[in-house]
Design an enzyme around this catalytic site. Sequence first.
Site, PDB file in Angstrom:
ATOM      1  N   GLU A 220      -3.870  87.287  41.366  1.00 56.03           N
ATOM      2  CA  GLU A 220      -5.337  87.373  41.265  1.00 56.03           C
ATOM      3  C   GLU A 220      -5.643  88.731  40.664  1.00 56.03           C
ATOM      4  O   GLU A 220      -5.705  89.737  41.376  1.00 56.03           O
ATOM      5  CB  GLU A 220      -5.973  87.219  42.663  1.00 56.03           C
ATOM      6  CG  GLU A 220      -5.664  85.891  43.341  1.00 56.03           C
ATOM      7  CD  GLU A 220      -6.433  84.713  42.742  1.00 56.03           C
ATOM      8  OE1 GLU A 220      -7.371  84.939  41.954  1.00 56.03           O
ATOM      9  OE2 GLU A 220      -6.077  83.566  43.057  1.00 56.03           O
ATOM     10  N   CYS A 254     -13.931  92.285  41.251  1.00 59.07           N
ATOM     11  CA  CYS A 254     -13.081  91.827  40.144  1.00 59.07           C
ATOM     12  C   CYS A 254     -13.870  91.022  39.126  1.00 59.07           C
ATOM     13  O   CYS A 254     -13.498  90.970  37.959  1.00 59.07           O
ATOM     14  CB  CYS A 254     -11.928  91.001  40.697  1.00 59.07           C
ATOM     15  SG  CYS A 254     -12.481  89.639  41.734  1.00 59.07           S
TER      16      CYS A 254
END
Length: 476
Positions: A220, A254
């Site tokens: 991720e 993110c």
Amino acid sequence: MSAQLETSQQLSDLLKQHRKATDEQGVVDVDTRKRRLQTAIDLLVDHHEELCAAIDKDFGGRHTGFSLMNDILGSLGSLKHARDNLEQWVGSESRQVFSPYDQMGAQAWVQYKPKGTVGIMGTWNAPLFTLFSPLASVLSAGNRAVLKPSEVVPHTAQVLAKIVAECFDPLDVAVITGGVEVSQAFAGMPFDHLVFTGSTEVGKKIMRAAADNLVPVTLELGGKSPVIISETADVREAARRLAIAKGMNGGQLCISPDRIYVPVAAQDEFVSAFCETYSALYPTVEDNPDFTAVVNVQHLARVAGYVAQAQEEGAEVVRCPDVPVPAVGRKHPLSIVINPPLLSDIMQQEIFGPALVLLTYSDVKHVVQEINQGERPLALYYFGEDEAEQNYVLNHTLSGGVTLNDALMHAAMEEAPFGGVGASGMGHYHGRDGFLEFSHARTVFKSAPVDPRGEWGMLPPFSEHFTPGLITQVTR
Ligand code: NAD
């Protein structure tokens, strides 16, 4: 063995015990999976205050409301969704047997087996969510887990290690704490699957380390998530929504909007509407408890350096709210950097902090080309009312996920996979897709009682008709 782990030797010993327990246990029934998920839920509910206080301390200023929303409620959402739906996910699926064995009573099915023990490496920006949201998928698939919180948030890591050791059997879920050396050792351990959340650069190292043991990875990672404001968009509303999104966690998400493409004619309206909302949300910075600080001086210097370099190279910088940059502390106003040079750091590196890039454009096809010249981003945002243009953007780009006419929202979908593609990562978690990610899909074929191959001339010694007979079946 101590329930709190600090050395790679302790972790190695625990993994051996996990393997033995997994092999002895056989089936991990639904009740066991639900019990483990419920333990994680109870732990977060019982200790949310202590955990949010630790995050606040680590950041040097992060509002409890944000930590509750992002890390506690975000994690609880994933865990409860898994607890309440896993019964529908776990069963074997029967599959069509090929002809003519289907006629003879052969059967086939796919079992979704736990892989074993999954290592989960979290990051500091969402220190609980990046551990517990993947954990929901990992536990729903019947696995055990070892969590490695980020060393950048040491208080949170310590509190978490303590309460996980109190609440969980270490053979179900354990925590190991420590710095980069521990992370390096962790990535080289023979887990049955490894989840890493962090930067693309470190993600490559994790994959290399995992390769030594052929450990499958879910990465991720980050990237420069672009936003396209169409000529057909309500510019003020787009600016309002983006200001809200960019303010979240001080830009340290993110999927935070990183560079925003705005039609040339809409630049002034966009900047003024964006600053209006941002300054209403955060009228002050230095003393504002609602404003999340940059996590440490290194990250502050990194982001400030990007902005200063772009400014030196001629880019216009607008600050909002329009207050001086404080001399001390790690809360800085947001910098909007307008049309910086292509090769400047702020155009090349993920910003991950209180700054964003504004780029003006006159042809949306050029914007798509520019996005495609870079790495595949984790998120992509499009604001507009032109469905043909929206589809053009969707069809000609690739990103981990997309939100249309807002930002961040797709990541909150428990029913849909969350993850990156290319440089923004691989694999995903959330919902049934996460369950599948951490399950081994094992095909089982149960033969029919009769075996007609000899009778049909399919076994050696082959008759003269064998090859011509097969050739008739070589068809399109
Ligand atoms: P980072 O990659 O710098 O560090 C992550 C962790 O990697 C550190 O805690 C460290 O212990 C470990 N590490 C460093 N070197 C290592 C090595 N050689 N081997 C093994 N481990 C090593 O990332 P960060 O600063 O913690 O987080 C920010 C990044 O994370 C951003 O790029 C952001 O976009 C990304 N992120 C992604 C998601 C997502 O869900 N895709 C979520 C949050 C953050």
